[in-house]
Design an enzyme around this catalytic site. Sequence first.
Site, PDB file in Angstrom:
ATOM      1  N   ALA A  39      -2.155   4.595  -3.457  1.00 23.51           N
ATOM      2  CA  ALA A  39      -2.467   3.289  -4.066  1.00 23.51           C
ATOM      3  C   ALA A  39      -2.802   2.302  -2.960  1.00 23.51           C
ATOM      4  O   ALA A  39      -1.907   1.720  -2.341  1.00 23.51           O
ATOM      5  CB  ALA A  39      -1.293   2.795  -4.899  1.00 23.51           C
ATOM      6  N   GLN A  65     -23.873  -2.754  22.880  1.00 18.34           N
ATOM      7  CA  GLN A  65     -25.269  -2.407  23.168  1.00 18.34           C
ATOM      8  C   GLN A  65     -25.797  -3.186  24.373  1.00 18.34           C
ATOM      9  O   GLN A  65     -26.437  -2.637  25.266  1.00 18.34           O
ATOM     10  CB  GLN A  65     -26.129  -2.703  21.922  1.00 18.34           C
ATOM     11  CG  GLN A  65     -27.547  -2.202  22.009  1.00 18.34           C
ATOM     12  CD  GLN A  65     -27.618  -0.670  22.028  1.00 18.34           C
ATOM     13  OE1 GLN A  65     -26.709   0.002  21.571  1.00 18.34           O
ATOM     14  NE2 GLN A  65     -28.684  -0.138  22.585  1.00 18.34           N
ATOM     15  N   ILE A 111       1.740   0.209   7.013  1.00 24.11           N
ATOM     16  CA  ILE A 111       2.422  -1.088   7.051  1.00 24.11           C
ATOM     17  C   ILE A 111       2.388  -1.679   8.464  1.00 24.11           C
ATOM     18  O   ILE A 111       2.972  -1.134   9.406  1.00 24.11           O
ATOM     19  CB  ILE A 111       3.888  -0.970   6.534  1.00 24.11           C
ATOM     20  CG1 ILE A 111       3.903  -0.283   5.156  1.00 24.11           C
ATOM     21  CG2 ILE A 111       4.553  -2.341   6.506  1.00 24.11           C
ATOM     22  CD1 ILE A 111       2.965  -0.897   4.110  1.00 24.11           C
ATOM     23  N   GLY A 131     -24.376   1.210  29.271  1.00 22.11           N
ATOM     24  CA  GLY A 131     -23.342   2.226  29.501  1.00 22.11           C
ATOM     25  C   GLY A 131     -21.962   1.631  29.743  1.00 22.11           C
ATOM     26  O   GLY A 131     -20.937   2.207  29.363  1.00 22.11           O
ATOM     27  N   GLU A 180      -6.206  -5.595   4.182  1.00 21.07           N
ATOM     28  CA  GLU A 180      -6.057  -6.806   3.347  1.00 21.07           C
ATOM     29  C   GLU A 180      -7.201  -6.941   2.336  1.00 21.07           C
ATOM     30  O   GLU A 180      -7.676  -8.029   2.032  1.00 21.07           O
ATOM     31  CB  GLU A 180      -5.883  -8.053   4.210  1.00 21.07           C
ATOM     32  CG  GLU A 180      -4.626  -7.920   5.071  1.00 21.07           C
ATOM     33  CD  GLU A 180      -3.866  -9.183   5.328  1.00 21.07           C
ATOM     34  OE1 GLU A 180      -4.134 -10.192   4.659  1.00 21.07           O
ATOM     35  OE2 GLU A 180      -2.975  -9.158   6.196  1.00 21.07           O
ATOM     36  N   THR A 228       0.826  -1.216   0.000  1.00 21.34           N
ATOM     37  CA  THR A 228       0.000   0.000   0.000  1.00 21.34           C
ATOM     38  C   THR A 228       0.857   1.261   0.000  1.00 21.34           C
ATOM     39  O   THR A 228       1.906   1.303   0.627  1.00 21.34           O
ATOM     40  CB  THR A 228      -0.915  -0.019   1.245  1.00 21.34           C
ATOM     41  OG1 THR A 228      -1.730  -1.184   1.163  1.00 21.34           O
ATOM     42  CG2 THR A 228      -1.796   1.212   1.325  1.00 21.34           C
TER      43      THR A 228
END
Length: 384
Positions: free
Chosen positions: A130, A336, A157, A340, A363, A126
């Site tokens: 790109a 959920q 990376i 809290g 990935e 990456t």
Amino acid sequence: MSIKLTDEQLMIQTMVRDFSREVIAPSAIERDKKREFPAEILKQLGELGFMGMMVPPEYNGSGADTVSYVLALSEVAYSCASTAVAMSVHNSIVCESILRFGTEDQKERFLKPLAVGKILGAFAMTEPHAGSDPVRQSTKAVRDGDVYILNGTKRFITTGKNSGLVIVTSKTEEEKRHKGITTFIVTKDTPGLIVGNMEDKMGLRASDTTDLIFEDVRVPVENRLGDEGDGFKIAMMGLDGGRIGIAAQSIGVAQAALDATVQYAREREQFGQLISKFQGLRWMVADMATEIEAARQLTLSAAVMKDREENYTLQASMAKLFASEMVNRVTAKAVQLHGGYGFIREYPVERFYRDARVFTIYEGTSEIQRVVISNHIFRDKRTP
Ligand code: CAA
């Protein structure tokens, strides 16, 4: 489970489960808070044979199959997803690519120390511009006699800072598009290879994600992985295995979120009774468990196909897509159901929720998995 696990697979699962819950889990929340890389844990995983799981014993590996690897990685992720991602990239993309495409000399010099976790591996494809479309990367490798000179910047990376070597892709012939990409094994002490910015991330905070900057990095020809122009294929094949790893990681985190939720629901009382008695909550838990099991079967099925040496690209993408989206739904429900308390650091579901968020992104995003899957469907001549 529909596939029958062998005694060896069950033994590996039990061994990693014990290690994960006794050694990895207790300090996971602290490592997340402090952004502390799990170096010592990864070293111990290496000593136990989990950093070269699918590498044959002649190169110091454990010679285990992919099913065992999925089971082990899920167990590690159950306690710490940051540890699991370093283990996944190292085993799936780095070790397997050198095993498959490396020369004997490269296996001797690089795979053997990698397989025992003496050094950690990273994979750098990456770039800032790109990500999903790696063909448009701009890192260049120019041959100069017996060396290639690499220039460019890689981004996001995994283990960029703490790795000892990196498999890096770069352009060797611009006009050939994907056939103009070549991979190299570069040790981190190579002059001109600079570890850049370390990202401050929402999740996986104990894993380091960095830029890697290549400034006139001279890489000997004998460190080229595969032939010139093989790089894209090597990366894609490595990512097929990597995607099974991310699916396994998703299953581990989801299972941890479910178990924490069940435990909480058995202790928490509201309206004069345990919340586990409320049908609305029980049905949420039922959906969570069902989704986890579906992801597990899909992932094991991809692993079995890989072990049978069949083409498993489609199944790896399906497993990655489903499992990574599943864990986002499951961890959201876990938060959920904790009310809290799900929103505060003291309870682990808060970390699970943050860690899981990147699974549909790295990935190969969910959108890229859908591209791979639909390409396979429409390529099939039987599909109208
Ligand atoms: N195995 C073997 N070969 C493959 C392959 C595979 N899985 N996928 C593609 N190829 C080959 C094709 O056969 C083709 O070869 P030929 O020309 O010889 O036929 C060639 O590669 C090009 O294939 P495509 O035309 O399909 O390529 P494309 O440019 O359209 O891209 C893509 C396909 C699926 C979108 C691909 O670019 C892709 O997977 N993108 C996502 C990249 C990605 O996952 N990035 C994440 C980086 S790693 C990471 O996240 C960091 C980390 O550390 C965790």
